[in-house]
Design a protein around this motif. Structure first.
Motif, mmCIF file in Angstrom:
data_model
loop_
_atom_site.group_PDB
_atom_site.id
_atom_site.type_symbol
_atom_site.label_atom_id
_atom_site.label_comp_id
_atom_site.label_asym_id
_atom_site.label_seq_id
_atom_site.Cartn_x
_atom_site.Cartn_y
_atom_site.Cartn_z
ATOM 1 N N LEU A 1 -2.959 -6.343 -29.487
ATOM 2 C CA LEU A 1 -1.681 -6.248 -29.805
ATOM 3 C C LEU A 1 -0.969 -6.247 -28.479
ATOM 4 O O LEU A 1 -1.395 -6.566 -27.807
ATOM 5 N N SER A 2 0.682 -6.698 -28.883
ATOM 6 C CA SER A 2 1.731 -7.699 -28.026
ATOM 7 C C SER A 2 1.553 -6.197 -26.994
ATOM 8 O O SER A 2 1.483 -4.905 -26.880
ATOM 9 N N PHE B 1 1.616 1.541 -29.711
ATOM 10 C CA PHE B 1 0.412 1.873 -29.992
ATOM 11 C C PHE B 1 -0.245 3.542 -29.543
ATOM 12 O O PHE B 1 -0.407 3.989 -30.174
ATOM 13 N N MET C 1 1.758 1.552 -38.578
ATOM 14 C CA MET C 1 1.747 2.631 -37.726
ATOM 15 C C MET C 1 2.248 4.077 -38.479
ATOM 16 O O MET C 1 2.445 4.952 -37.765
ATOM 17 N N CYS D 1 -2.187 -1.070 -42.835
ATOM 18 C CA CYS D 1 -2.439 -2.518 -41.869
ATOM 19 C C CYS D 1 -2.430 -3.663 -42.415
ATOM 20 O O CYS D 1 -1.302 -4.048 -41.745
ATOM 21 N N LYS E 1 -5.743 -1.479 -36.794
ATOM 22 C CA LYS E 1 -4.774 -2.264 -36.430
ATOM 23 C C LYS E 1 -5.634 -2.631 -34.617
ATOM 24 O O LYS E 1 -5.206 -3.545 -33.873
ATOM 25 N N GLU F 1 4.115 -4.084 -28.635
ATOM 26 C CA GLU F 1 3.090 -3.105 -29.896
ATOM 27 C C GLU F 1 1.709 -1.802 -29.021
ATOM 28 O O GLU F 1 1.865 -1.320 -28.908
ATOM 29 N N HIS F 2 1.248 -2.707 -27.452
ATOM 30 C CA HIS F 2 1.215 -1.777 -27.092
ATOM 31 C C HIS F 2 1.022 -0.761 -26.805
ATOM 32 O O HIS F 2 0.513 0.831 -26.617
#
Length: 244
Positions: A209-210, A217, A190, A184, A199, A213-214
């Motif tokens: 998270l953006s 994720f 990831m 991380c 994260k 990224e969400h």
């Protein structure tokens, strides 16, 4: 059939000592985090977010995945004793239902742990007089942590299934906690479920998270869950349970 498998897993946990780490580790995390928050008032100036980072510092890195690994090892340990695997496979139940019922129970325990942690965190913040309204980002962090914990559970269930020792899968999880933190920090969050947990849980910083990224994720969480659950089901289907 599947409902009965889930109920059977609940019955197996009755009388166990699983509740001890479930209660103690979140409590210890909040106490340690609150102590750090109080001891560093000039550095930790962002109210609820600063308190969260201190709580998550202990909980997200190590305690939460350790709770999950203990629960996974315990549920698998029951099947390994007295040839319970063989007895179970004589029942009219599919291997997939056996593994999924265990994953569901671990997920429920994880949800309980997360809810307990948020309640303790909120209580600590109120007692410490943290200013400002309760940030909704904390619920986002908790939801991401829950999703990542289920991915961790899928991995740990598989490890606990293939490793005869009770303690070794827990030790492996502890090692991957260190690995996850390193990944991380390196921006490679990831690559493993424990790094997803760090994260998503906001343990390193206060930024959520953006949107992109969400999406990544939750896709990765789903991939880890599907892959390792599939491996566990395949092993239970193909291998001779008497020698596994």
């Amino acid at each position: 059939m599947f409902k009965n498998a889930v109920l059977a897993e609940i019955l197996k946990l009755k009388g166990s000592k699983i509740a001890l780490p479930v209660i103690l580790l979140p409590l210890i995390s909040v106490l340690l985090g609150s102590g750090n928050f109080v001891a560093n008032p000039h550095e930790l100036v962002n109210g609820w977010y600063s308190l969260w980072t201190q709580v998550a510092l202990f909980y997200g890195y190590f305690f939460y995945p350790i709770i999950i690994s203990i629960c996974c090892a315990y549920t698998m340990r029951l099947e390994k004793s007295n040839h319970n695997w063989n007895m179970m496979m004589t029942y009219p139940i599919l291997p997939g239902a056996v593994i999924l019922s265990k994953l569901i129970i671990i997920s429920i325990i994880s949800l309980i742990v997360q809810s307990f942690l948020v309640i303790l965190y909120l209580t600590a913040g109120l007692l410490l007089g943290v200013k400002g309204g309760f940030p909704l980002d904390i619920l986002n962090f908790s939801l991401c942590g829950l999703a990542a914990s289920i991915a961790v559970a899928a991995v740990q269930l598989y490890l606990s299934m293939i490793v005869k020792s009770f303690a070794l899968p827990i030790g492996i999880c502890l090692g991957t906690c260190v690995l996850g933190l390193g990944l991380c920090v390196s921006g490679l969050w990831m690559l493993y479920p424990t790094s997803l947990l760090v994260k998503g849980f906001g343990a390193l910083n206060q930024a959520a998270l953006s949107p992109l990224e969400h999406i990544l994720f939750f896709i990765l969480c789903a991939v880890y869950i599907l892959v390792f659950t599939g491996l566990a089901i395949r092993r239970l289907t193909k291998r001779d349970t008497a020698t596994s």
